[in-house]
Design a protein around this motif. Structure first.
Motif, short mmCIF file in Angstrom:
data_model
loop_
_atom_site.label_atom_id
_atom_site.label_comp_id
_atom_site.label_asym_id
_atom_site.label_seq_id
_atom_site.Cartn_x
_atom_site.Cartn_y
_atom_site.Cartn_z
N VAL A 75 4.44 -16.82 -0.20
CA VAL A 75 3.27 -16.31 0.54
C VAL A 75 3.36 -16.72 2.00
CG1 VAL A 75 0.77 -16.48 0.77
CG2 VAL A 75 1.78 -16.27 -1.49
N LEU A 127 -1.31 -3.05 -6.42
CA LEU A 127 -2.35 -3.63 -7.26
C LEU A 127 -3.13 -2.55 -8.00
CD1 LEU A 127 -3.75 -6.37 -4.84
CD2 LEU A 127 -2.50 -6.76 -6.96
N ASN A 162 0.87 -1.51 9.35
CA ASN A 162 0.02 -1.83 8.20
C ASN A 162 0.40 -1.12 6.90
OD1 ASN A 162 -1.52 -3.83 9.28
ND2 ASN A 162 -3.14 -2.46 9.99
N VAL A 222 -9.15 -3.84 -2.80
CA VAL A 222 -8.39 -5.07 -3.05
C VAL A 222 -9.32 -6.21 -3.46
CG1 VAL A 222 -6.80 -6.74 -2.09
CG2 VAL A 222 -6.59 -4.36 -1.47
N VAL A 223 -10.46 -6.31 -2.77
CA VAL A 223 -11.42 -7.37 -3.14
C VAL A 223 -11.88 -7.18 -4.59
CG1 VAL A 223 -13.72 -8.29 -2.69
CG2 VAL A 223 -12.18 -7.82 -0.79
N GLY A 272 -7.47 -9.05 0.52
CA GLY A 272 -8.56 -8.08 0.53
C GLY A 272 -9.51 -8.32 1.69
N PHE A 275 4.59 -13.04 -5.00
CA PHE A 275 3.62 -12.30 -4.21
C PHE A 275 4.24 -11.96 -2.87
CE2 PHE A 275 -0.09 -11.00 -2.06
CZ PHE A 275 -1.05 -10.74 -3.01
N LEU A 278 -7.96 -7.19 4.96
CA LEU A 278 -8.00 -5.73 5.12
C LEU A 278 -9.43 -5.28 5.42
CD1 LEU A 278 -5.74 -4.55 2.15
CD2 LEU A 278 -5.20 -4.38 4.57
N LEU A 279 -10.37 -5.87 4.69
CA LEU A 279 -11.78 -5.49 4.84
C LEU A 279 -12.27 -5.80 6.25
CD1 LEU A 279 -14.01 -4.36 3.09
CD2 LEU A 279 -14.64 -6.67 2.44
N PHE A 329 1.10 -4.04 4.44
CA PHE A 329 -0.08 -4.72 3.91
C PHE A 329 -0.79 -3.83 2.90
CE2 PHE A 329 0.10 -7.13 8.02
CZ PHE A 329 0.42 -8.34 7.42
N ASN A 330 -0.92 -2.54 3.25
CA ASN A 330 -1.59 -1.64 2.32
C ASN A 330 -0.77 -1.42 1.06
OD1 ASN A 330 -4.13 -0.97 3.50
ND2 ASN A 330 -2.99 0.02 5.13
N ILE A 342 3.91 -10.67 0.45
CA ILE A 342 3.08 -10.17 1.55
C ILE A 342 3.99 -9.69 2.67
CG2 ILE A 342 1.10 -10.70 3.03
CD1 ILE A 342 0.27 -12.81 1.38
N ILE A 376 -10.27 -5.75 -6.93
CA ILE A 376 -9.18 -6.10 -7.84
C ILE A 376 -9.12 -7.61 -8.04
CG2 ILE A 376 -6.67 -6.20 -8.02
CD1 ILE A 376 -6.63 -3.36 -6.90
N ALA A 377 -9.36 -8.35 -6.95
CA ALA A 377 -9.41 -9.81 -7.10
C ALA A 377 -10.53 -10.20 -8.05
CB ALA A 377 -9.60 -10.48 -5.74
N ILE A 383 0.42 -3.66 -0.63
CA ILE A 383 -0.10 -4.64 -1.59
C ILE A 383 -1.20 -4.01 -2.41
CG2 ILE A 383 -1.29 -6.87 -1.81
CD1 ILE A 383 0.00 -7.67 0.86
N GLY A 416 -9.92 -2.09 1.76
CA GLY A 416 -10.18 -3.53 1.65
C GLY A 416 -11.04 -3.83 0.44
#
Lengths: 302, 372
Positions: free
Chosen positions: B156, B300, B290, B344-345, A101, B96, A104-105, B293-294, B98, B347-348, B296, B341
């Protein structure tokens, strides 16, 4: 041979930021937190340093501007890594997701900020980057040296370092003797952000004249590879960073060597990644990684 | 996680539902993105106008309708959805991935090679290219699975390494193709293209192509493997508890290798579709696309389910298509990267919800005990 010696400054220029970042990544993993956000943290650091330098240079500040910019880059890197610290230490989040995250951010935030500050998808160009010394070596090489030696000294010679390593090997044991696992992990994650941000600043101020979305270009991931390949020890990580940095340098300077010109330059770009993969297979079975790395610490659970 | 009390409150029921949390996370991402746009002195409304236009084709400002935007949004969604499946499939087996990006790049590369050098037979040409793309993606993912299962190499780390190996390998290969310059190759022959005349006709010449059918097929295949076959059951069991799966006779090593290979095939398919569907010439990549990566993020958000991942992929396709429109309205297009982004953050950070629910049920229990 002379050309080879002549290459040393440019190899050092490329190795230094990778080494600085890798040391940060190593400290972080030693404390038990995996940080795959190094790439993104380097990006925000590089952007912050480049933007600060462009703006300060315009005020006629001169050389101090470089050092202020490096400092700002490092601080922004640390601030960004706080997200990772909060997620992985306090909230027991999946560290790989949180790292992804942030990567990406960082892609978005840096270029977004450039659009706002400079109305372009990159920072404005600065006129003067960092200057080399009489040997042709950038100060970043000395910074990297200091970082490695300091990290080694703190991790292996000070009680704090032993506590930090304990948190990565066996957090419950560390906790039972009164070590504050969460605090130590926080310090480690923020340190890795600080160093990655610093390294990003080093790249942008020595190797280019502006920040673009291509400035970091996978070097954070190379640093991550250096941590694994260096088996989580300062001397190993230094060796790995030199190996990978030299491979990167060759991608740029292979043209000076007639014998190497027949190979596509991409071959040198691939080397660090392939070497790491092979090393991971060869050394498999013996696990050198800190045992609790990547696992959230939950008090009372075992 | 659910509190023992049968009179569950609305919030705790919402917070226990994966789907509801995903919607919440997406809304939060948009909310923070909107605030950010407002903070830098731009009008967030323009951002939503752009998104609305990429979704419906209707331009609010001048009242004109152009269905091409809908076609482009659907076309952009295809690689997001397929890369999402790549991540999701591996995630179901507890891995996972990536490496979607690398598997995607290898698929793209092989599709370009077959596209330029393959047999110019209508029907067969593009099918060969797509199959090649899926096979190389499967191989690229399968390597990871074997390294993981046999040598305990963290997937990973190995997937990250293979992403960059793929990028530079792709450059080496594509620079050798006919008509290659530093950034593109010669045009593909007609027989290699995935273009679909009917789609072009109904969407005002958008790039929407046969890849859309392949994606639809992939959704069905993903759902079928996961929910209806022994293979899927074994994978999910491996993901839930590897030791338990081993004890009940599920071949864990083979499960891991197969799941990474199938995951890679999805991403390879995405690469093949983008190569032959969205471009008329081969590209010499200078950086990542990308999509991997997206993917992922897509998986999620979609909670690794077939339908969820598909919906999340459409959301991301819509955002990507809105980028150019935003830029035209003075909104930096990078806001879409920021929103992705942030999602995803967040979601974490959703692990915080589990902590909160545990804390709540503990407090509830304390109350009950004290009341007695």
């Amino acid at each position: 041979m002379n050309t080879l010696i002549g290459m040393i400054p440019s190899i050092l220029m490329i190795v230094s930021p990778i080494l600085i970042t890798a040391v940060g990544g190593m400290i972080c993993e030693k404390s038990g937190v995996v940080n795959i956000a190094l790439e993104g943290l380097m990006g925000v650091g590089a952007f912050a340093a480049a933007a600060t330098h462009v703006l300060l240079e315009a005020t006629g500040l001169g050389m101090p501007s470089i050092w202020i910019s490096l400092g700002i880059g490092a601080l922004i890197g640390a601030a960004f890594s706080a997200i990772h610290a909060l997620a992985s230490i306090n909230l027991n989040a999946d560290q790989t997701i949180s790292g992804t995250g942030i990567n990406l951010l960082a892609d978005g935030v840096t270029i977004f900020a450039a659009q706002i500050l400079f109305s372009a998808d990159r920072t404005r160009e600065f006129k003067m980057g960092m200057q080399t010394d009489s040997l042709g070596i950038y100060p970043t090489a000395y910074i990297a040296l200091v970082v490695v030696v300091a990290a080694w000294f703190i991790l292996y010679k000070l009680p704090f370092g032993m506590h930090l390593r304990a948190c990565g090997e066996h957090p419950h044991a560390a906790d039972s003797v009164g070590i504050n696992v969460k605090k130590i992990r926080y310090i480690a994650v923020l340190a890795s952000g600080l160093l990655a941000g610093l390294a990003g600043g080093c790249i942008v101020l020595t190797q280019t004249i502006q920040y673009t979305s291509n400035t970091i270009n996978g070097r954070g991931f190379i640093a991550l590879a250096a941590v694994s390949f260096g088996r989580w020890r300062p001397i190993g990580v230094t060796f790995a960073a030199f190996l990978f940095g030299t491979a990167q340098a060759f991608a740029i300077i292979a043209n000076n060597f007639p014998a190497l010109r027949v190979l596509p330059t991409e071959v040198f770009n691939i080397l660090p990644y392939v070497i790491t993969l092979i090393a991971l297979v060869v050394f498999s079975g013996k696990n050198y990684a800190p045992r609790a790395s990547g696992k959230p610490y939950i008090k009372g659970a075992s | 996680m659910k509190p023992a009390d049968t009179r569950e409150s609305f919030t705790s029921r919402m917070l226990s539902s994966d789907g509801a949390v995903s919607v919440l996370v997406v809304l939060l991402g948009f909310l923070v993105g909107t605030i950010l746009v407002a903070l830098v002195g731009k009008n967030p409304l323009n951002m939503y106008k752009a998104i609305f236009q990429s979704l419906s084709g209707y331009n609010i400002d001048n009242g004109k309708m152009n269905v091409r935007y809908i076609g482009e949004t659907l076309n952009y969604a295809v690689p997001f959805i397929l890369c999402g499946f790549s991540m999701a499939f591996a995630a179901r087996a507890g891995l996972f991935n990536i490496g979607g990006e690398g598997q995607y790049i290898m698929g793209l590369t092989v599709a370009q090679v077959i596209g330029l050098l393959g047999p110019n037979v209508p029907g067969l040409h593009w099918a060969l290219a797509i199959i090649g793309a899926m096979l190389i993606g499967a191989a690229w993912g399968g390597i990871v699975g074997i390294l993981k299962a046999k040598y305990e190499v963290s997937e990973v780390v190995s997937t990250i390494m293979l992403n960059y190996v793929a990028l530079y390998l792709s450059r080496i290969i594509c620079l050798q193709l006919p008509g290659a310059s530093t950034y593109k190759t010669a045009n593909f022959p007609e027989t290699a293209l995935l273009s679909n005349g009917f789609f072009q006709a109904i969407t005002n010449n958008s790039m929407l192509n046969n890849g859309f059918f392949l994606m639809g097929l992939a959704v069905v295949v993903y759902w079928f493997i996961m929910e209806k076959t022994n293979l899927g059951f074994g994978l999910r069991a491996t993901g839930f508890n590897r030791e338990a799966a081993r004890c009940s006779g599920i071949p864990v090593v083979r499960s891991i290798a197969i799941s990474m290979a199938i995951a890679g095939a999805f991403a390879g398919l995405a690469g093949g579709i983008v190569a032959l569907g969205s471009f008329r010439y081969g590209r010499v990549l200078s950086g990542m696309d990308n999509y991997g990566f997206n993917g992922i993020a897509v998986a999620l958000v979609g909670n690794n389910t077939a339908i969820g991942t598909m919906l999340a992929g459409f959301l991301f396709g819509m955002l990507k298509n809105a980028q150019a429109l935003m830029q035209g309205k003075q909104i930096p297009k990078e806001i879409t990267f920021i929103i992705q982004g942030l999602i995803v953050v967040f979601i974490a950070l959703r692990s915080a919800i589990a902590l909160y629910l545990a804390w709540r049920s503990k407090r509830q229990l304390q109350k009950e005990v004290l009341a007695k």
